[in-house]
Design an enzyme around this catalytic site. Structure first.
Site, PDB file in Angstrom:
ATOM      1  N   LYS A  22       0.855  -1.205   0.000  1.00 36.96           N
ATOM      2  CA  LYS A  22       0.000   0.000   0.000  1.00 36.96           C
ATOM      3  C   LYS A  22       0.882   1.242   0.000  1.00 36.96           C
ATOM      4  O   LYS A  22       0.662   2.171  -0.781  1.00 36.96           O
ATOM      5  CB  LYS A  22      -0.883   0.017   1.241  1.00 36.96           C
ATOM      6  CG  LYS A  22      -1.517   1.362   1.544  1.00 36.96           C
ATOM      7  CD  LYS A  22      -2.373   1.370   2.794  1.00 36.96           C
ATOM      8  CE  LYS A  22      -1.606   1.613   4.041  1.00 36.96           C
ATOM      9  NZ  LYS A  22      -1.276   3.010   4.345  1.00 36.96           N
ATOM     10  N   ASN A  23       1.907   1.250   0.856  1.00 36.16           N
ATOM     11  CA  ASN A  23       2.705   2.471   1.042  1.00 36.16           C
ATOM     12  C   ASN A  23       3.706   2.713  -0.076  1.00 36.16           C
ATOM     13  O   ASN A  23       4.363   3.749  -0.095  1.00 36.16           O
ATOM     14  CB  ASN A  23       3.400   2.444   2.407  1.00 36.16           C
ATOM     15  CG  ASN A  23       2.383   2.624   3.521  1.00 36.16           C
ATOM     16  OD1 ASN A  23       1.211   2.912   3.260  1.00 36.16           O
ATOM     17  ND2 ASN A  23       2.810   2.421   4.745  1.00 36.16           N
ATOM     18  N   CYS A 115      -4.746  12.599  12.978  1.00 34.66           N
ATOM     19  CA  CYS A 115      -5.453  11.315  13.035  1.00 34.66           C
ATOM     20  C   CYS A 115      -5.142  10.694  14.390  1.00 34.66           C
ATOM     21  O   CYS A 115      -4.382  11.247  15.185  1.00 34.66           O
ATOM     22  CB  CYS A 115      -5.002  10.410  11.886  1.00 34.66           C
ATOM     23  SG  CYS A 115      -3.297   9.973  12.005  1.00 34.66           S
ATOM     24  N   ARG A 120      -0.187  15.110  12.401  1.00 31.93           N
ATOM     25  CA  ARG A 120       0.478  14.695  11.155  1.00 31.93           C
ATOM     26  C   ARG A 120       0.924  15.945  10.379  1.00 31.93           C
ATOM     27  O   ARG A 120       0.342  16.310   9.380  1.00 31.93           O
ATOM     28  CB  ARG A 120      -0.462  13.832  10.312  1.00 31.93           C
ATOM     29  CG  ARG A 120      -1.028  12.612  11.011  1.00 31.93           C
ATOM     30  CD  ARG A 120       0.011  11.582  11.389  1.00 31.93           C
ATOM     31  NE  ARG A 120       0.647  10.953  10.262  1.00 31.93           N
ATOM     32  CZ  ARG A 120       0.169   9.880   9.633  1.00 31.93           C
ATOM     33  NH1 ARG A 120      -0.988   9.381  10.014  1.00 31.93           N
ATOM     34  NH2 ARG A 120       0.817   9.350   8.626  1.00 31.93           N
ATOM     35  N   ASP A 308       4.998   0.907  12.040  1.00 37.38           N
ATOM     36  CA  ASP A 308       3.781   0.261  11.543  1.00 37.38           C
ATOM     37  C   ASP A 308       3.650  -1.176  12.016  1.00 37.38           C
ATOM     38  O   ASP A 308       2.643  -1.828  11.726  1.00 37.38           O
ATOM     39  CB  ASP A 308       3.752   0.287  10.007  1.00 37.38           C
ATOM     40  CG  ASP A 308       3.562   1.699   9.495  1.00 37.38           C
ATOM     41  OD1 ASP A 308       3.740   1.917   8.282  1.00 37.38           O
ATOM     42  OD2 ASP A 308       3.276   2.600  10.304  1.00 37.38           O
ATOM     43  N   ARG A 400      -8.796  -0.280   4.760  1.00 34.18           N
ATOM     44  CA  ARG A 400      -7.972   0.767   4.140  1.00 34.18           C
ATOM     45  C   ARG A 400      -6.636   0.185   3.695  1.00 34.18           C
ATOM     46  O   ARG A 400      -6.069   0.631   2.704  1.00 34.18           O
ATOM     47  CB  ARG A 400      -7.703   1.894   5.138  1.00 34.18           C
ATOM     48  CG  ARG A 400      -8.847   2.829   5.392  1.00 34.18           C
ATOM     49  CD  ARG A 400      -8.353   4.030   6.139  1.00 34.18           C
ATOM     50  NE  ARG A 400      -7.103   4.481   5.563  1.00 34.18           N
ATOM     51  CZ  ARG A 400      -6.130   5.056   6.270  1.00 34.18           C
ATOM     52  NH1 ARG A 400      -6.277   5.258   7.552  1.00 34.18           N
ATOM     53  NH2 ARG A 400      -5.021   5.449   5.685  1.00 34.18           N
TER      54      ARG A 400
HETATM   55  C1  EPZ Z   1       4.393   7.044   6.098  1.00 33.62           C
HETATM   56  O1  EPZ Z   1       3.609   8.109   6.586  1.00 33.62           O
HETATM   57  C2  EPZ Z   1       3.469   5.829   6.081  1.00 33.62           C
HETATM   58  N1  EPZ Z   1       2.327   6.094   5.211  1.00 33.62           N
HETATM   59  C3  EPZ Z   1       2.983   5.529   7.505  1.00 33.62           C
HETATM   60  O2  EPZ Z   1       2.221   4.328   7.440  1.00 33.62           O
HETATM   61  C4  EPZ Z   1       4.204   5.282   8.387  1.00 33.62           C
HETATM   62  O3  EPZ Z   1       3.763   5.057   9.719  1.00 33.62           O
HETATM   63  C5  EPZ Z   1       5.122   6.505   8.331  1.00 33.62           C
HETATM   64  O4  EPZ Z   1       5.494   6.780   6.969  1.00 33.62           O
HETATM   65  C6  EPZ Z   1       6.400   6.280   9.131  1.00 33.62           C
HETATM   66  O5  EPZ Z   1       7.077   5.165   8.630  1.00 33.62           O
HETATM   67  C7  EPZ Z   1       2.472   5.986   3.882  1.00 33.62           C
HETATM   68  O6  EPZ Z   1       3.553   5.706   3.393  1.00 33.62           O
HETATM   69  C8  EPZ Z   1       1.248   6.208   3.048  1.00 33.62           C
HETATM   70  P1  EPZ Z   1       6.363  10.480   8.074  1.00 33.62           P
HETATM   71  P2  EPZ Z   1       4.186   9.624   6.518  1.00 33.62           P
HETATM   72  O7  EPZ Z   1       6.271  11.751   7.319  1.00 33.62           O
HETATM   73  O8  EPZ Z   1       5.121   9.775   5.389  1.00 33.62           O
HETATM   74  C9  EPZ Z   1       6.843  13.704  11.463  1.00 33.62           C
HETATM   75  C10 EPZ Z   1       0.357   2.960   7.741  1.00 33.62           C
HETATM   76  O9  EPZ Z   1      -0.082   2.452   8.784  1.00 33.62           O
HETATM   77  N2  EPZ Z   1       6.724  14.695  10.372  1.00 33.62           N
HETATM   78  O10 EPZ Z   1       7.485   9.529   7.766  1.00 33.62           O
HETATM   79  O11 EPZ Z   1       3.044  10.529   6.613  1.00 33.62           O
HETATM   80  C11 EPZ Z   1       5.564  12.919  11.687  1.00 33.62           C
HETATM   81  O12 EPZ Z   1       4.689  13.622  12.545  1.00 33.62           O
HETATM   82  C12 EPZ Z   1       0.812   4.396   7.751  1.00 33.62           C
HETATM   83  O13 EPZ Z   1       0.492   2.359   6.641  1.00 33.62           O
HETATM   84  C13 EPZ Z   1       6.956  16.037  10.651  1.00 33.62           C
HETATM   85  O14 EPZ Z   1       7.255  16.416  11.773  1.00 33.62           O
HETATM   86  O15 EPZ Z   1       4.998   9.686   7.889  1.00 33.62           O
HETATM   87  C14 EPZ Z   1       6.085  11.653  12.315  1.00 33.62           C
HETATM   88  O16 EPZ Z   1       6.307  11.867  13.698  1.00 33.62           O
HETATM   89  C15 EPZ Z   1       0.536   5.094   9.087  1.00 33.62           C
HETATM   90  N3  EPZ Z   1       6.842  16.948   9.638  1.00 33.62           N
HETATM   91  C16 EPZ Z   1       7.424  11.430  11.620  1.00 33.62           C
HETATM   92  O17 EPZ Z   1       7.799  12.706  11.084  1.00 33.62           O
HETATM   93  C17 EPZ Z   1       6.519  16.563   8.364  1.00 33.62           C
HETATM   94  O18 EPZ Z   1       6.456  17.439   7.466  1.00 33.62           O
HETATM   95  C18 EPZ Z   1       7.381  10.436  10.481  1.00 33.62           C
HETATM   96  O19 EPZ Z   1       6.321  10.817   9.634  1.00 33.62           O
HETATM   97  C19 EPZ Z   1       6.288  15.200   8.104  1.00 33.62           C
HETATM   98  C20 EPZ Z   1       6.409  14.277   9.116  1.00 33.62           C
END
Ligand code: EPZ
Length: 422
Positions: A22-23, A115, A120, A308, A400
């Protein structure tokens, strides 16, 4: 709405085919916006999230078809305004921001809401696009990106945030940079396999990218990108979820069509606990072990233990007659599953961002509430372990991100059924 009724206590055995990731599929579907030519993407899992992404591409003007796991998209004539009513339903829609900025030098995407796993933010995404020369404003809850005046120019960008690297932030900046003038270097890039898969897709489209899969990615901008045929990598989190199920209740559960290297840290942890594993080139076999040892895990960005997989390992910890701990560093609030598992009799508590589990206590089926994708999968695992029936409400959370999880578990001997959730 639907619920899932899980009748626990069944041993699991046999083999299960893991779906496409999915990701990986979500950003790759978004990346088709970077070209006017047709793209064919194979092993796209049949999920509500991938369906939402296709609908968003359609609303942006792309033509698309989808038939049994193969999606074809032609983003010949598109506009930059992503539809609020679809974007608000799926946070990952943010990954259309980069390709729209790269192709049209303009984008309007609503700010994703928070969420249940926590806030996020997208500040790192916006920092990266700004560094490429785009003007960013937020107006009425929408992010407006405008690089129409001067276009995009390559830059050196650090995308490291306080919780480490950002997966979709890296994706967005990498996609925009493929059509910028000059060289972009992303330091603090996410190294997840899904980022590497997206880069492989972009390179096949004619992008010039080096270092994907490491924390430093270099992109040489090109004039335009062309259509491509690409197969998405297997879903390592779905695979990890089934490994946890096999460790809890399995008599030789075999996962097929996986890439074990993408799960190395999860396999290492399972091996350390004493679960018997057989690892092939595209398969993994696991069995339960009543004398397995507990574990102490901390979630990290790749190649560390994936956030995850944290909820699923909380469920696994209940099956192990030992103490375990799981510390969450990526989404410190990602513990909605703890309260629900305690309602099933789990002996666990939360100390800050660390869950402590005293395993081996029998679980009893109960009515529980799904809250987010991975917590919901963890409740299914707990239901498989528990005696009696567990009713998991708000099943849409699972649909989802897991393709036909009930059919796949039933194929391994689990007893479960969907029912109307009145
Ligand atoms: C991806 O989300 C995945 N989703 C998430 O999987 C996964 O948990 C996450 O990466 C971490 O591995 C998809 O790929 C569709 P991040 P993403 O930006 O990219 C902070 C699932 O269950 N952050 O890597 O949105 C954020 O708050 C989902 O399949 C900022 O501070 O996550 C978090 O603490 C859930 N500023 C950390 O970084 C930003 O601009 C990692 O978030 C962006 C993120």
């Amino acid at each position: 709405m639907e619920k899932l009724i899980v009748h626990g206590g069944q041993r699991l055995t046999g083999s299960v085919q893991i779906s496409g990731s999915k990701n990986s599929a979500l950003p790759i579907l978004a990346a088709t916006l970077l070209t006017a030519e047709r793209c064919t993407i194979r092993r796209v899992p049949d999920l509500s999230d991938t369906n939402y992404m296709l609908r968003i591409l359609g609303e942006l003007g792309a033509d698309f078809e989808r038939a049994s796991g193969v999606a074809t998209i032609s983003a010949t004539d598109i506009h930059p305004d992503a539809p609020y009513d679809l974007v608000r339903k799926m946070r990952a829609s943010i990954c259309v921001l980069g390709p729209l900025t790269g192709r049209l030098k303009k984008a309007r995407v609503s700010l994703p809401g928070g969420c249940v796993i926590g806030d996020r933010p997208v500040d790192l995404h916006l920092r990266g696009l700004e560094a490429l020369g785009a003007k960013i404003t937020v107006d009425g809850g929408d992010i407006l990106v405008d690089a129409s005046e001067k276009g995009l120019t390559g830059a050196r960008i650090n995308l490291m945030g306080k919780h480490g690297s950002t997966v979709l932030g890296t994706d967005n900046v990498m996609m925009a940079a493929t059509l910028a003038r000059g060289t972009t270097i992303i330091d603090g890039a996410a190294a997840e396999p899904e980022v590497k898969d997206l880069a492989d897709f972009l390179i096949a489209m004619g992008a010039r990218i080096e270092g994907a899969g490491t924390n430093r990615i270099t992109i040489e901008g090109v004039e335009e990108l062309h259509g491509v045929d690409h197969t998405v990598i297997p879903d390592r989190i779905e695979a990890g979820t089934f490994l946890a199920a096999g460790a809890m209740l399995g008599d030789r559960v075999t996962l097929n069509r996986v890439q074990p290297a993408h799960l190395q840290v999860v396999l290492d942890e399972l091996q350390k606990c004493g679960f018997p594993l057989e690892i092939g080139t595209e398969s993994i076999t696991i069995s339960a072990n009543p004398d397995a040892r507990g574990f102490d895990l901390t979630t990290q960005t790749y190649p560390g233990f994936p956030t995850d997989m944290q909820a699923q390992f909380c469920a696994l910890a209940c099956a192990v007659r030992d103490a375990s701990s799981l510390t969450e560093t990526i989404f410190p609030q990602r513990f909605m599953h703890i309260a629900e598992m305690k309602r099933m009799g789990a002996d666990m508590d939360l100390q800050g961002a660390t869950a402590r589990v005293r395993g081996g206590k029998p679980l009893k089926g109960a009515r529980v509430m799904a809250s987010d994708l991975r917590a919901s999968a963890a409740l299914v695992l707990a239901g498989l372990l528990a005696s009696g029936a567990t009713e998991i409400h708000r099943l849409y959370h699972i649909d989802r991100g897991y393709e036909h999880i009930d059919d796949k578990l039933a194929g391994l001997g689990a007893q479960l059924e969907r029912a109307k959730d009145i």
